[in-house]
Scaffold this motif. Sequence first.
Motif, PDB file in Angstrom:
ATOM      1  N   ARG A 473      41.365  -4.620  16.439  1.00 19.17           N
ATOM      2  CA  ARG A 473      41.934  -3.515  15.335  1.00 19.17           C
ATOM      3  C   ARG A 473      41.024  -2.329  15.252  1.00 19.17           C
ATOM      4  O   ARG A 473      41.313  -1.423  15.299  1.00 19.17           O
ATOM      5  CB  ARG A 473      41.756  -4.206  13.994  1.00 19.17           C
ATOM      6  N   ASP A 474      39.446  -2.700  15.559  1.00 17.91           N
ATOM      7  CA  ASP A 474      38.822  -1.403  15.291  1.00 17.91           C
ATOM      8  C   ASP A 474      38.754  -0.639  16.529  1.00 17.91           C
ATOM      9  O   ASP A 474      38.370   0.415  16.670  1.00 17.91           O
ATOM     10  CB  ASP A 474      37.200  -1.873  15.164  1.00 17.91           C
ATOM     11  N   ARG A 479      47.475   3.452  14.338  1.00 18.61           N
ATOM     12  CA  ARG A 479      48.947   2.802  14.561  1.00 18.61           C
ATOM     13  C   ARG A 479      48.961   2.181  16.349  1.00 18.61           C
ATOM     14  O   ARG A 479      49.905   2.374  16.896  1.00 18.61           O
ATOM     15  CB  ARG A 479      49.987   3.567  14.533  1.00 18.61           C
ATOM     16  N   GLY A 519      44.320  -6.830   9.945  1.00 17.76           N
ATOM     17  CA  GLY A 519      44.737  -5.331   9.909  1.00 17.76           C
ATOM     18  C   GLY A 519      46.245  -4.831  10.675  1.00 17.76           C
ATOM     19  O   GLY A 519      46.030  -3.870  11.109  1.00 17.76           O
ATOM     20  N   PHE A 520      46.970  -5.904  10.950  1.00 18.84           N
ATOM     21  CA  PHE A 520      47.969  -5.553  11.776  1.00 18.84           C
ATOM     22  C   PHE A 520      49.532  -6.026  11.189  1.00 18.84           C
ATOM     23  O   PHE A 520      49.510  -6.882  10.324  1.00 18.84           O
ATOM     24  CB  PHE A 520      47.962  -6.591  13.176  1.00 18.84           C
ATOM     25  N   GLN A 546      51.210  -4.037  15.513  1.00 15.32           N
ATOM     26  CA  GLN A 546      50.671  -2.596  15.616  1.00 15.32           C
ATOM     27  C   GLN A 546      49.662  -2.375  14.419  1.00 15.32           C
ATOM     28  O   GLN A 546      49.892  -3.058  13.285  1.00 15.32           O
ATOM     29  CB  GLN A 546      51.817  -1.475  15.122  1.00 15.32           C
ATOM     30  N   SER A 547      48.470  -1.626  14.428  1.00 20.27           N
ATOM     31  CA  SER A 547      47.491  -1.704  13.370  1.00 20.27           C
ATOM     32  C   SER A 547      48.355  -1.033  12.075  1.00 20.27           C
ATOM     33  O   SER A 547      49.133  -0.067  12.430  1.00 20.27           O
ATOM     34  CB  SER A 547      46.240  -0.900  14.160  1.00 20.27           C
ATOM     35  N   SER A 548      48.018  -1.690  10.941  1.00 20.44           N
ATOM     36  CA  SER A 548      48.526  -0.977   9.709  1.00 20.44           C
ATOM     37  C   SER A 548      47.919   0.332   9.543  1.00 20.44           C
ATOM     38  O   SER A 548      47.099   0.866   9.729  1.00 20.44           O
ATOM     39  CB  SER A 548      48.257  -2.082   8.657  1.00 20.44           C
TER      40      SER A 548
END
Length: 559
Positions: A473-474, A479, A519-520, A546-548
């Motif tokens: 995520r990082d 997105r 976080g997705f 997809q990243s939130s």
Amino acid sequence: MQTDLPTRDRPQAQPQVSLAQAIGHVRQLLAAQQFGQAQDLCSSILGQIPDEPHVLQLLGMALHGQGRSDQAVPVFARLTELLPAQAGAWTDLATIQIEAGQFDDAATSLRRALELDRGSVAGWNSLAVLGLRSGRLDDADSALRSGLEIAPHDGQLLYNQGLVRQQQRRFDEAVGWLERAIVAEPQDPQRRLSLAQVLFELERFEQLAAACRALLQLGHHSAAVYNKLGLAAMKLARFSDSESAFRAGLAIDGDNRDLHYNFARMLFLQRRHEESLVHCALVIAAEPALAPMREMITSCHLALGDRDAAVANLQQWQAIDPHTARPAHLLAGLGVAATPERASDDYVREVFDDFAASFEQKLRTLDYRAPQHLQRALEAVATRLPEQPTMLDAGCGTGLCAEFLHRYRGRLVGVDLSQAMLDKAAARGDYDRLERDELTAFLRRSPAGFDAIVSADTLCYFGALEQVLLAARDALGRRGLLLFSLEALDDGASPYLLHPHGRYSHSRAYVERVVASSGFDILALDRQVLRNENELPVHGWIVTAQSSEPVEQGDDGRV
């Protein structure tokens, strides 16, 4: 050895006749491979007629025939002193120097030979052999081109060009050169053996079987030929033919480890586990720490329902080779030790460094489909990517996913723990950058570095997914897209399970929960067949996320 030697003048005819007869006898001994007797006769003649060029040459050949190339070198060097203007004498010397590993000296001798005769086919061929033996393949290629301009149908030049292409891993070209070399000298078994090896590399198993049968028809009944014939039949699922070939090879060489190794594999594929164990044991007796055999023994015992024997085998392997990470990981898969949250770096490196050479060939036999599933999943969300995206192939292996990722015309980075795998990936030429690193650590050092991360059959070496998904995520920009495959665990009672084969499977509920908490947003989570194993489908999850969007807060800190 083709030095054009002059006849020395002698005052009387009788010694000349006697010398000719003696030389003829030496040649007969060499032809019969009676090299020691040939050496003794040459030494006797030279005691009477020192420095006789014909006899010196034959003495060098006799020494070479006994594997004493280091002793043959001064003999051929003496010939160049006696015949300094003879290009053939320098070529003969270089040939022996190559055999003795004296590559620099051989290069000097060959340069002298070609100064004397630029049209010397033997000289160009020896220069090529020097390049092959010393790993200077470009030099070998250049020498062969020069030789083939002079003699385009010379069988030895054609053969060596095939060997150069083989070492360059340009196997399709190697086939053409080797086939031409065989036409030039159809009775030479070594050329057909080299062709067989190249056909094996190309997985042309029908042609490989035909090449082996041709060798047998020539009377070349060797364990190596029967081994290749057995392998070809095994790859073509002609198990009866495969078994016949392996048994014929073992009748010639009952201790041949390659034959026992491949016979064990063939029997395992047929689920003849008890018979397979017999041949595994013969291999292990000679190579106790051989990983593929230890793993096959484990699988055989488990297939026979003998977990205790499987555990004992792994513990014995661990005791024999305490530095390997494999048995400890597999013992954890059998419940003998605590389940680690992921496979250790050492385990992954060992498995895939050993596996790299045959990785893609092995996956083809398993009808491996994970990259194709991920390709379709990415195509379904491709409109969410920016133009020319920066993409990460996470656990890139040999680069199978690069076949579709590089089409997005962005920047493609690959990361893997195995250097051997990365070397294969680099050879494709599709990556802008390749890194050897542990995946989670690499992601943590790459904040907002990628628009998309794609990972095929890498996270199946992770049990707990929290840390690697948070790092992913990082590492993604706003997105960013994450696509990966996992093996499916149908028992929802556990989030994940380590299996005796060393990989983890994950439950759908756990995957949904951990992806969301990292976080997705999950765009798709599809159940697919990833490959076949032991003739059974291996089901897995193809995850597209997809990243939130970041949560925005008001001035007072409220959401």
